[in-house]
Design an enzyme around this catalytic site. Structure first.
Site, PDB file in Angstrom:
ATOM      1  CE  LYS A   1      -9.106   2.563   3.678  1.00  0.00           C
ATOM      2  NZ  LYS A   1      -9.200   3.928   3.221  1.00  0.00           N
TER       3      LYS A   1
ATOM      4  CG  ASP B   1     -12.032   4.072   5.972  1.00  0.00           C
ATOM      5  OD1 ASP B   1     -11.523   4.800   6.840  1.00  0.00           O
ATOM      6  OD2 ASP B   1     -11.758   4.167   4.764  1.00  0.00           O
TER       7      ASP B   1
ATOM      8  NE  ARG C   1     -10.146  10.649   9.442  1.00  0.00           N
ATOM      9  CZ  ARG C   1      -9.287   9.844   8.814  1.00  0.00           C
ATOM     10  NH1 ARG C   1      -9.678   8.677   8.350  1.00  0.00           N
ATOM     11  NH2 ARG C   1      -8.034  10.198   8.657  1.00  0.00           N
TER      12      ARG C   1
ATOM     13  CB  SER D   1      -8.540   5.177   7.743  1.00  0.00           C
ATOM     14  OG  SER D   1      -8.808   5.282   6.379  1.00  0.00           O
TER      15      SER D   1
ATOM     16  CG  HIS E   1      -1.767   1.228   1.323  1.00  0.00           C
ATOM     17  ND1 HIS E   1      -2.941   1.314   0.625  1.00  0.00           N
ATOM     18  CD2 HIS E   1      -1.627   2.405   1.980  1.00  0.00           C
ATOM     19  CE1 HIS E   1      -3.493   2.490   0.838  1.00  0.00           C
ATOM     20  NE2 HIS E   1      -2.714   3.173   1.667  1.00  0.00           N
TER      21      HIS E   1
HETATM   22  N1  URA Z   1      -5.873   7.230   3.170  1.00  0.00           N
HETATM   23  C1  URA Z   1      -6.810   6.470   3.783  1.00  0.00           C
HETATM   24  O1  URA Z   1      -7.204   5.423   3.281  1.00  0.00           O
HETATM   25  N2  URA Z   1      -7.282   6.898   4.956  1.00  0.00           N
HETATM   26  C2  URA Z   1      -6.881   8.026   5.545  1.00  0.00           C
HETATM   27  O2  URA Z   1      -7.343   8.339   6.627  1.00  0.00           O
HETATM   28  C3  URA Z   1      -5.910   8.820   4.894  1.00  0.00           C
HETATM   29  C4  URA Z   1      -5.417   8.378   3.694  1.00  0.00           C
END
Ligand code: URA
Length: 432
Positions: free
Chosen positions: A195, A169, A176, A191, A90
């Protein structure tokens, strides 16, 4: 989805507790996420709690609880039918970051399974799925079955998620985004990791970008984010390594969807920008190292070997064919405009964040989720940070639909100075 608990709980008490720097219990976090998903607490109450978390932070135990409760809000992938070690990567996002397109086939060519769920771009950063969509007909929305079958057949697939993963999320991130509460390390870490963990790979490599074009602007913050995410990964039994990498200058030479695919292909053929190639080799080496449980140096020779012998590029072609893409038909505009140096000197900076926004406005990216993008536009950098350039020389070639484009804004993005500045390293640190 959830059991009903928390009859004695009250959102205001929980907000007050975090405002006073208290530690939230798992049950309290569960109550908030559950009630928010059921619409029994309001946006403004959750916003207040998010702001209290931004200001007062969370301890490790709270972050782990939040991550697992977010994962439980939706589906997770079951990769157990696939033999072999599954390794995921990621990136926290940058300008010109097409690393996944190169790294995923290299690692699959080394014999590991790469189940890659990717997203679309928003704002100044691009998304892997948009890049792949610049290849005519490329199928980016594989069904769960097709995803699993492709992984069994060729070891690599890049797709959007077919399952309802981490809906909490999606709802929290949207809130957010409009309440100034994105930049909290516990919230970003939970977050991202919720994922990643919902994809269910065995091992994870994280590329945490640092600098002007990244979410994390300085090394201290990026180190904290990387440590937090590595710790979350470990607490879920997944070996996780994070690389802290430079995003002060754009990555590689191309920015824009079709152009980035073309650059990724050149890199897979062993050509291309040396910095970008080195980053891909390093990330792939860590994926192979943890995936096979071998030393990084040993993994690196496997990676370089599979790049040089053409196997990684073959794997990329297999993936494109499996996802029905037409490799000879990549959307790249045939109209170009040169942007030339205003003076001679050292190109000490290309302001990645501003350049990302400029390219987004050219049509290559989205300002809002609903925007339609143009895969064929973008920029090729003819020089990158640190080069000496002569007045009148082309610094960048803009791929446009309309040659009337205003290039004046680029004068504040390509910074040319009399004296050269020390270049920052490509990789700052590795956190295990
Ligand atoms: N990328 C994400 O997936 N979540 C965040 O909070 C910030 C960047």
């Amino acid at each position: 989805m959830y059991n009903i608990i928390g009859d004695n709980m009250n959102i205001v008490d929980i907000i007050n507790k975090k405002r006073e720097k208290g530690t939230l219990s798992r049950d309290e976090i569960f109550y908030v996420i559950n009630a928010y998903m059921n619409d029994t607490v309001k946006d403004y109450q959750v916003s207040a709690l998010l702001m209290a978390i931004c200001l007062n932070g969370m301890i490790e135990q709270e972050i782990t609880s939040l991550t697992s409760i977010m994962i439980e809000s939706g589906d997770t992938f079951d990769l157990s039918s696939i033999n072999g070690i599954k390794v995921d990567k990621h990136s926290t996002g940058g300008v010109g970051d097409k690393t996944t397109l190169v790294v995923a086939p290299i690692v699959a060519a080394c014999g590991l399974i790469v189940p890659k769920m990717s997203g679309r771009g928003l704002g100044h950063t691009g998304g892997t799925i948009d890049k792949l969509e610049s290849i005519s007909n490329f199928k980016v929305d594989l069904s769960n079955n097709d995803f699993l079958n492709q992984l069994k057949d060729i070891g690599v697939a890049i797709t959007t998620s077919s399952l309802n993963t981490v809906p909490a999320d999606k709802k929290l991130y949207a809130l957010r985004d409009v309440t100034g509460t994105v930049s909290s390390i516990p919230l970003i870490a939970s977050s991202i990791m919720s994922k990643k963990l919902a994809t269910n790979a065995d091992k994870i490599v994280l590329d945490v970008k640092v600098g002007e074009g990244a979410l994390m602007k300085n090394i201290e913050q990026a180190t904290l984010l990387a440590r937090t995410m590595v710790q979350i990964g470990k607490s879920f039994g997944k070996e996780t390594v994070a690389l802290l990498t430079n995003m002060n200058c754009p990555l590689g030479t191309s920015i824009g969807n079709g152009l980035e695919v073309r650059e990724a292909i050149e890199t897979l053929k062993g050509n291309g920008d040396e910095n970008f190639k080195e980053l891909c080799i390093t990330i792939a080496s860590y994926m192979v190292s943890i995936g096979k449980g071998i030393k990084v140096e040993t993994a690196r020779s496997e990676v370089v070997n599979n790049l040089n012998n053409g196997k990684a590029y073959e794997k990329f072609l297999e993936m494109v064919a499996a996802q029905q893409g037409e490799i000879n038909n990549i959307d790249i505009s045939n109209k170009t405009v040169e942007y030339r140096a205003l003076k001679s000197g050292y190109l000490n900076s290309i302001r990645a964040f501003e350049l990302g926004k400029y390219i987004m406005k050219m049509g290559a990216g989205r300002e809002t989720k609903e925007d339609i993008i143009d895969y064929g536009v973008g920029i090729i950098l003819n020089h990158n940070c640190g080069d000496y350039v002569n007045k009148g020389e082309s610094l960048a070639t803009l791929y446009v639909r309309n040659e009337d484009i205003d290039t004046k804004l680029l004068d504040d993005i390509f910074i040319i100075e009399k004296n050269s500045k020390k270049l920052e390293p490509l990789i700052y640190d590795i956190i295990k």
